[in-house]
Design a protein around this motif. Structure first.
Motif, mmCIF file in Angstrom:
data_model
loop_
_atom_site.group_PDB
_atom_site.id
_atom_site.type_symbol
_atom_site.label_atom_id
_atom_site.label_comp_id
_atom_site.label_asym_id
_atom_site.label_seq_id
_atom_site.Cartn_x
_atom_site.Cartn_y
_atom_site.Cartn_z
ATOM 1 N N ALA A 2 0.834 -1.200 0.000
ATOM 2 C CA ALA A 2 0.000 0.000 0.000
ATOM 3 C C ALA A 2 0.871 1.252 0.000
ATOM 4 O O ALA A 2 1.901 1.306 0.660
ATOM 5 C CB ALA A 2 -0.898 0.012 1.232
ATOM 6 N N TYR A 4 1.057 4.993 1.168
ATOM 7 C CA TYR A 4 0.433 5.831 2.167
ATOM 8 C C TYR A 4 0.283 7.247 1.643
ATOM 9 O O TYR A 4 1.214 7.820 1.101
ATOM 10 C CB TYR A 4 1.251 5.830 3.465
ATOM 11 C CG TYR A 4 1.324 4.450 4.078
ATOM 12 C CD1 TYR A 4 0.224 3.931 4.742
ATOM 13 C CD2 TYR A 4 2.462 3.676 3.959
ATOM 14 C CE1 TYR A 4 0.262 2.664 5.294
ATOM 15 C CE2 TYR A 4 2.513 2.409 4.509
ATOM 16 C CZ TYR A 4 1.403 1.908 5.166
ATOM 17 O OH TYR A 4 1.441 0.655 5.705
ATOM 18 N N THR A 22 -8.832 11.657 4.133
ATOM 19 C CA THR A 22 -8.804 10.234 4.424
ATOM 20 C C THR A 22 -7.712 9.925 5.428
ATOM 21 O O THR A 22 -6.824 10.737 5.678
ATOM 22 C CB THR A 22 -8.521 9.404 3.155
ATOM 23 O OG1 THR A 22 -7.228 9.752 2.654
ATOM 24 C CG2 THR A 22 -9.580 9.606 2.103
ATOM 25 N N ASP A 23 -7.777 8.722 5.952
ATOM 26 C CA ASP A 23 -6.666 8.190 6.724
ATOM 27 C C ASP A 23 -5.547 7.863 5.731
ATOM 28 O O ASP A 23 -5.728 7.978 4.523
ATOM 29 C CB ASP A 23 -7.111 6.944 7.502
ATOM 30 C CG ASP A 23 -7.597 5.832 6.587
ATOM 31 O OD1 ASP A 23 -8.220 6.125 5.546
ATOM 32 O OD2 ASP A 23 -7.345 4.659 6.894
ATOM 33 N N LEU A 25 -4.335 5.123 4.729
ATOM 34 C CA LEU A 25 -4.601 3.990 3.838
ATOM 35 C C LEU A 25 -5.725 4.292 2.837
ATOM 36 O O LEU A 25 -6.071 3.448 2.024
ATOM 37 C CB LEU A 25 -4.951 2.740 4.655
ATOM 38 C CG LEU A 25 -3.803 2.186 5.489
ATOM 39 C CD1 LEU A 25 -4.298 1.032 6.352
ATOM 40 C CD2 LEU A 25 -2.655 1.734 4.596
ATOM 41 N N LYS A 26 -6.293 5.473 2.962
ATOM 42 C CA LYS A 26 -7.358 5.937 2.061
ATOM 43 C C LYS A 26 -8.598 5.059 2.133
ATOM 44 O O LYS A 26 -9.190 4.717 1.113
ATOM 45 C CB LYS A 26 -6.842 6.058 0.629
ATOM 46 C CG LYS A 26 -5.708 7.045 0.476
ATOM 47 C CD LYS A 26 -5.149 7.090 -0.910
ATOM 48 C CE LYS A 26 -4.262 5.962 -1.263
ATOM 49 N NZ LYS A 26 -2.968 5.852 -0.667
ATOM 50 N N THR A 27 -9.000 4.710 3.351
ATOM 51 C CA THR A 27 -10.179 3.875 3.518
ATOM 52 C C THR A 27 -11.336 4.578 4.216
ATOM 53 O O THR A 27 -12.482 4.197 4.030
ATOM 54 C CB THR A 27 -9.831 2.604 4.321
ATOM 55 O OG1 THR A 27 -9.289 2.990 5.591
ATOM 56 C CG2 THR A 27 -8.839 1.733 3.578
ATOM 57 N N VAL A 28 -11.035 5.600 5.040
ATOM 58 C CA VAL A 28 -12.062 6.293 5.818
ATOM 59 C C VAL A 28 -11.876 7.798 5.695
ATOM 60 O O VAL A 28 -10.750 8.303 5.768
ATOM 61 C CB VAL A 28 -11.974 5.890 7.313
ATOM 62 C CG1 VAL A 28 -13.001 6.641 8.141
ATOM 63 C CG2 VAL A 28 -12.149 4.396 7.476
ATOM 64 N N GLN A 133 -16.079 10.008 1.238
ATOM 65 C CA GLN A 133 -16.370 8.589 1.434
ATOM 66 C C GLN A 133 -17.051 8.002 0.198
ATOM 67 O O GLN A 133 -16.774 6.865 -0.187
ATOM 68 C CB GLN A 133 -17.245 8.393 2.678
ATOM 69 C CG GLN A 133 -17.290 6.959 3.158
ATOM 70 C CD GLN A 133 -15.951 6.462 3.687
ATOM 71 O OE1 GLN A 133 -15.270 7.139 4.447
ATOM 72 N NE2 GLN A 133 -15.553 5.275 3.269
ATOM 73 N N ILE A 136 -14.321 7.237 -2.257
ATOM 74 C CA ILE A 136 -13.600 6.024 -1.869
ATOM 75 C C ILE A 136 -14.412 4.788 -2.272
ATOM 76 O O ILE A 136 -13.874 3.828 -2.833
ATOM 77 C CB ILE A 136 -13.315 6.015 -0.349
ATOM 78 C CG1 ILE A 136 -12.337 7.127 0.025
ATOM 79 C CG2 ILE A 136 -12.788 4.661 0.106
ATOM 80 C CD1 ILE A 136 -12.258 7.396 1.522
ATOM 81 N N GLU A 137 -15.707 4.814 -1.998
ATOM 82 C CA GLU A 137 -16.567 3.674 -2.323
ATOM 83 C C GLU A 137 -16.710 3.476 -3.828
ATOM 84 O O GLU A 137 -16.746 2.343 -4.311
ATOM 85 C CB GLU A 137 -17.921 3.843 -1.644
ATOM 86 C CG GLU A 137 -17.809 3.694 -0.128
ATOM 87 C CD GLU A 137 -19.028 4.152 0.631
ATOM 88 O OE1 GLU A 137 -20.088 4.395 0.016
ATOM 89 O OE2 GLU A 137 -18.919 4.280 1.870
ATOM 90 N N LYS A 140 -13.551 1.791 -5.046
ATOM 91 C CA LYS A 140 -13.558 0.369 -4.704
ATOM 92 C C LYS A 140 -14.550 -0.412 -5.570
ATOM 93 O O LYS A 140 -14.229 -1.488 -6.070
ATOM 94 C CB LYS A 140 -13.907 0.180 -3.226
ATOM 95 C CG LYS A 140 -12.793 0.520 -2.292
ATOM 96 C CD LYS A 140 -13.235 0.284 -0.861
ATOM 97 C CE LYS A 140 -12.193 0.793 0.111
ATOM 98 N NZ LYS A 140 -12.639 0.686 1.496
#
Length: 151
Positions: A2, A4, A22-23, A25-28, A133, A136-137, A140
């Motif tokens: 990953a 960062y 985002t955090d 890791l780009k998840t939240v 968000q 991000i979704e 994904k």
């Protein structure tokens, strides 16, 4: 392995602009704050200088029918300033329909008192987090790399 970094989300308003990031890791997505339109570029500059920001995601105001709304002009002007001040920043746009309503609903569910929910700064930054968000979704769900330009 990953990589960062962060993505910044922006909810552009006539007087106030909400920011989220985002955090690593780009998840939240998490709210950063709400800034007056005259001060937001300083806040963005600070984020870009101090964080490994890979992309900026801006809410794109569409009507319920999916057409460009009246607020498009305001967002286009914001994007023009953004590009002038930070020409190397990669920018994506995300449909922001209903994000303010989602932000208020999320605050109700989180138990934020009604008087605090009326404060536009809370709504703007929460809407920026929801926009981010959503991005991000979308990335994904569509198996798209963050570095790809997704609108």
């Amino acid at each position: 392995m990953a990589q960062y970094g962060r993505i910044i989300g922006i909810d552009v308003g006539t007087k106030w602009v909400g920011l989220a990031r985002t955090d690593l890791l780009k998840t939240v997505a998490n709210p950063i704050g709400t800034y007056h339109v005259d001060d937001v570029f300083d806040a963005l500059g600070e984020q870009l200088e101090n964080e490994n920001v890979e992309k900026v995601v801006v809410g794109w105001p569409l009507t319920p029918e999916g057409e460009e709304g009246r607020a498009i002009k305001m967002v286009k002007e914001f994007l023009a300033k953004l590009e002038t001040k930070f020409p190397d920043v990669d920018v994506a746009k995300v449909d922001e329909r209903y994000t303010s309503k989602e932000a208020v609903r999320a605050m109700v569910e989180a138990g934020v008192p009604k008087m605090k929910r009326r404060e536009s700064d809370r709504v703007n930054q929460a809407a920026a987090a929801i926009i981010l968000q959503k991005y991000i979704e979308l990335v994904k769900a569509n198996n798209v790399r963050i570095t790809d330009r997704y609108v």
